[in-house]
Design a protein around this motif. Structure first.
Motif, PDB file in Angstrom:
ATOM      1  N   THR A  81       0.828  -1.204   0.000  1.00 38.88           N
ATOM      2  CA  THR A  81       0.000   0.000   0.000  1.00 38.88           C
ATOM      3  C   THR A  81       0.862   1.254   0.000  1.00 38.88           C
ATOM      4  N   PHE A  82       1.922   1.232   0.808  1.00 33.06           N
ATOM      5  CA  PHE A  82       2.839   2.367   0.866  1.00 33.06           C
ATOM      6  C   PHE A  82       3.470   2.626  -0.504  1.00 33.06           C
ATOM      7  N   LEU A  83       3.984   1.577  -1.148  1.00 37.01           N
ATOM      8  CA  LEU A  83       4.637   1.728  -2.453  1.00 37.01           C
ATOM      9  C   LEU A  83       3.646   2.173  -3.523  1.00 37.01           C
ATOM     10  N   CYS A  84       2.456   1.587  -3.484  1.00 36.02           N
ATOM     11  CA  CYS A  84       1.423   1.929  -4.471  1.00 36.02           C
ATOM     12  C   CYS A  84       1.018   3.395  -4.333  1.00 36.02           C
ATOM     13  N   THR A  85       0.812   3.839  -3.112  1.00 34.11           N
ATOM     14  CA  THR A  85       0.391   5.219  -2.870  1.00 34.11           C
ATOM     15  C   THR A  85       1.511   6.202  -3.197  1.00 34.11           C
ATOM     16  N   PHE A  86       2.730   5.863  -2.821  1.00 42.31           N
ATOM     17  CA  PHE A  86       3.870   6.752  -3.086  1.00 42.31           C
ATOM     18  C   PHE A  86       4.077   6.962  -4.585  1.00 42.31           C
ATOM     19  N   SER A  87       4.054   5.882  -5.347  1.00 45.68           N
ATOM     20  CA  SER A  87       4.274   5.994  -6.790  1.00 45.68           C
ATOM     21  C   SER A  87       3.158   6.771  -7.467  1.00 45.68           C
ATOM     22  N   TYR A  88       1.934   6.610  -6.974  1.00 48.04           N
ATOM     23  CA  TYR A  88       0.810   7.338  -7.563  1.00 48.04           C
ATOM     24  C   TYR A  88       0.853   8.820  -7.191  1.00 48.04           C
ATOM     25  N   GLU A  89       1.116   9.115  -5.927  1.00 48.34           N
ATOM     26  CA  GLU A  89       1.131  10.511  -5.488  1.00 48.34           C
ATOM     27  C   GLU A  89       2.260  11.302  -6.152  1.00 48.34           C
ATOM     28  N   HIS A  90       3.329  10.629  -6.517  1.00 52.28           N
ATOM     29  CA  HIS A  90       4.455  11.338  -7.124  1.00 52.28           C
ATOM     30  C   HIS A  90       4.029  12.074  -8.386  1.00 52.28           C
ATOM     31  N   THR A  91       3.098  11.487  -9.154  1.00 55.03           N
ATOM     32  CA  THR A  91       2.634  12.156 -10.368  1.00 55.03           C
ATOM     33  C   THR A  91       1.835  13.416 -10.036  1.00 55.03           C
ATOM     34  N   PHE A  92       1.178  13.452  -8.872  1.00 56.72           N
ATOM     35  CA  PHE A  92       0.489  14.668  -8.430  1.00 56.72           C
ATOM     36  C   PHE A  92       1.476  15.833  -8.400  1.00 56.72           C
ATOM     37  N   TYR A  93       2.567  15.612  -7.680  1.00 63.89           N
ATOM     38  CA  TYR A  93       3.549  16.678  -7.480  1.00 63.89           C
ATOM     39  C   TYR A  93       4.294  17.005  -8.776  1.00 63.89           C
ATOM     40  N   LEU A  94       4.500  16.012  -9.621  1.00 62.88           N
ATOM     41  CA  LEU A  94       5.168  16.269 -10.898  1.00 62.88           C
ATOM     42  C   LEU A  94       4.355  17.217 -11.765  1.00 62.88           C
ATOM     43  N   THR A  95       3.039  17.004 -11.838  1.00 67.36           N
ATOM     44  CA  THR A  95       2.209  17.884 -12.661  1.00 67.36           C
ATOM     45  C   THR A  95       2.205  19.300 -12.105  1.00 67.36           C
ATOM     46  N   LEU A  96       2.249  19.437 -10.788  1.00 69.74           N
ATOM     47  CA  LEU A  96       2.303  20.766 -10.183  1.00 69.74           C
ATOM     48  C   LEU A  96       3.615  21.461 -10.533  1.00 69.74           C
ATOM     49  N   ILE A  97       4.733  20.723 -10.460  1.00 69.55           N
ATOM     50  CA  ILE A  97       6.034  21.293 -10.835  1.00 69.55           C
ATOM     51  C   ILE A  97       6.026  21.698 -12.303  1.00 69.55           C
ATOM     52  N   THR A 111      14.841  32.564 -18.641  1.00 71.24           N
ATOM     53  CA  THR A 111      15.229  32.051 -17.338  1.00 71.24           C
ATOM     54  C   THR A 111      16.143  30.837 -17.446  1.00 71.24           C
ATOM     55  N   LYS A 112      17.075  30.741 -16.527  1.00 69.91           N
ATOM     56  CA  LYS A 112      17.967  29.585 -16.439  1.00 69.91           C
ATOM     57  C   LYS A 112      17.690  28.778 -15.167  1.00 69.91           C
ATOM     58  N   LEU A 113      16.547  29.058 -14.557  1.00 73.10           N
ATOM     59  CA  LEU A 113      16.226  28.408 -13.294  1.00 73.10           C
ATOM     60  C   LEU A 113      15.993  26.910 -13.460  1.00 73.10           C
ATOM     61  N   TYR A 114      15.370  26.517 -14.583  1.00 74.54           N
ATOM     62  CA  TYR A 114      14.958  25.125 -14.743  1.00 74.54           C
ATOM     63  C   TYR A 114      15.939  24.357 -15.623  1.00 74.54           C
ATOM     64  N   THR A 115      17.133  24.165 -15.124  1.00 74.54           N
ATOM     65  CA  THR A 115      18.068  23.247 -15.768  1.00 74.54           C
ATOM     66  C   THR A 115      17.676  21.812 -15.377  1.00 74.54           C
ATOM     67  N   ASN A 116      18.211  20.839 -16.095  1.00 75.98           N
ATOM     68  CA  ASN A 116      17.878  19.442 -15.798  1.00 75.98           C
ATOM     69  C   ASN A 116      18.235  19.073 -14.363  1.00 75.98           C
ATOM     70  N   LEU A 117      19.375  19.576 -13.894  1.00 72.43           N
ATOM     71  CA  LEU A 117      19.798  19.261 -12.529  1.00 72.43           C
ATOM     72  C   LEU A 117      18.825  19.855 -11.516  1.00 72.43           C
ATOM     73  N   LYS A 118      18.411  21.090 -11.733  1.00 75.56           N
ATOM     74  CA  LYS A 118      17.495  21.732 -10.796  1.00 75.56           C
ATOM     75  C   LYS A 118      16.112  21.075 -10.838  1.00 75.56           C
ATOM     76  N   ILE A 119      15.667  20.684 -12.032  1.00 72.13           N
ATOM     77  CA  ILE A 119      14.382  19.981 -12.136  1.00 72.13           C
ATOM     78  C   ILE A 119      14.455  18.669 -11.364  1.00 72.13           C
ATOM     79  N   LEU A 120      15.588  17.977 -11.487  1.00 73.43           N
ATOM     80  CA  LEU A 120      15.778  16.732 -10.753  1.00 73.43           C
ATOM     81  C   LEU A 120      15.725  16.979  -9.245  1.00 73.43           C
ATOM     82  N   VAL A 121      16.312  18.085  -8.800  1.00 79.09           N
ATOM     83  CA  VAL A 121      16.279  18.434  -7.373  1.00 79.09           C
ATOM     84  C   VAL A 121      14.853  18.740  -6.938  1.00 79.09           C
ATOM     85  N   PHE A 122      14.097  19.478  -7.760  1.00 79.88           N
ATOM     86  CA  PHE A 122      12.715  19.796  -7.431  1.00 79.88           C
ATOM     87  C   PHE A 122      11.878  18.517  -7.305  1.00 79.88           C
TER      88      PHE A 122
END
Length: 307
Positions: A81-97, A111-122
């Motif tokens: 349940t933990f793994l299922c919920t975590f993997s599903y909720e992650h897409t919530f936050y990804l769409t917001l980002i 803007t240079k704010l959204y480099t690949n490294l910074k997106i990965l950090v977000f």
């Protein structure tokens, strides 16, 4: 029931194969600036983990007898349940980002704010936040444990953990907010693109009306340095940048739409729980697996449908 299990297991398997193929194709692309690859990688991984946990949580139990399933659920249920919920909720936050990223790019084209490294950090930061919100109830005396027999996220206590209850009540606001922001952004860009096209038509009309090239250039030319800042960013940026931002917007819209439909359907199922439980158990089985597999599984497939 065996045919039901085999059919949906095959669909689940195809989803994993598609994810692996898509990951390989994106990885092999020489120019990764044309697609929001970090977001795609995140959604592929989250969706693959979700598909695997759906198999062990909802599909495999169809083959397990009552007593064996009770032990299976007691031992592995909370972790699945933990793994299922975590993997599903992650897409919530990804769409917001993604939508915040897109809005910021429209406001600040250079803007240079959204480099690949910074997106990965977000993405990693939001994943850590989600992990914390889920791990606390997991180690509490009242973890969430999916019950495949009754098709709900059950708890073995009188009241759910406060964090679990908070997420159940308010997490739906993330896809709702993201969907509204996407629509507003889409309409804004459509308006700006229309203004740019009208300006181009005006430029052409003035050229054909007999004005000299110097006059036309100084008044309405799109290439004029005094007018470039007036044009919408999509008109003045490179084609590769336009392709990247176009993919980012569509990916966010499609993914958010699937999540929102899933969440709203789940909300209606909770509101009309008694009516839902009067339906034949076979129909509930079919609907629930399709509900989980199709809408949750297609969050990764949806982002490639515009290509």
């Amino acid at each position: 029931m065996i045919l039901f299990f085999l059919g949906f297991t095959f669909i689940n398997f195809l989803s994993l194969v598609f994810n692996a193929f898509l990951f390989y194709v994106i990885y092999k692309q020489p120019d990764k600036t044309r697609q929001p690859t970090i977001y795609i990688y995140n959604i592929i991984i989250a969706n693959s983990l979700d598909s695997i946990t759906i198999f062990f949580t909802f599909l495999l139990p169809f083959l397990l007898e009552g007593n064996f399933y009770s032990d299976y659920r007691r031992i592995l249920g909370p972790t699945l349940t933990f793994l299922c919920t975590f993997s599903y909720e992650h897409t919530f936050y990804l769409t917001l980002i993604m939508v915040i990223h897109r809005i910021h790019v429209v406001k600040e084209p250079l803007t240079k704010l959204y480099t690949n490294l910074k997106i990965l950090v977000f993405c990693g930061g939001f994943a850590t936040l989600s992990f914390i919100f889920l791990i606390i109830p997991y180690f509490s005396s009242c973890p969430v444990n999916i019950n495949q027999r009754t098709f709900n996220f059950a708890v073995d206590c009188a009241n759910r953990h406060p964090i679990t209850q908070l997420q159940n009540d308010w997490l739906i606001l993330i896809p709702v907010l993201t969907f509204i922001l996407n629509i507003c952004l889409f309409l804004y860009l459509a308006q700006k693109r229309g203004e740019a096209l009208r300006r181009r038509r005006l430029n052409g009309m003035m050229r054909t009306s007999g004005l000299s090239d110097t006059q036309t250039f100084s008044v309405v030319s799109i290439s004029s340095t005094s007018n470039v800042h007036q044009l919408p960013p999509l008109v003045t940026r490179s084609k590769s940048r336009q392709s990247y931002e176009h993919s980012l917007l569509l990916q966010s819209i499609f993914t958010t739409s699937f999540i929102l439909v899933y969440e709203l359907t789940g909300l209606l199922m909770r509101i009309f729980r008694k009516d839902y439980e009067t339906v034949a158990i076979e129909t509930i089985h079919m609907f629930f697996i399709m509900f989980s597999g199709v809408f949750r599984g297609n969050t990764v497939n949806s982002k490639t449908s515009h290509r």
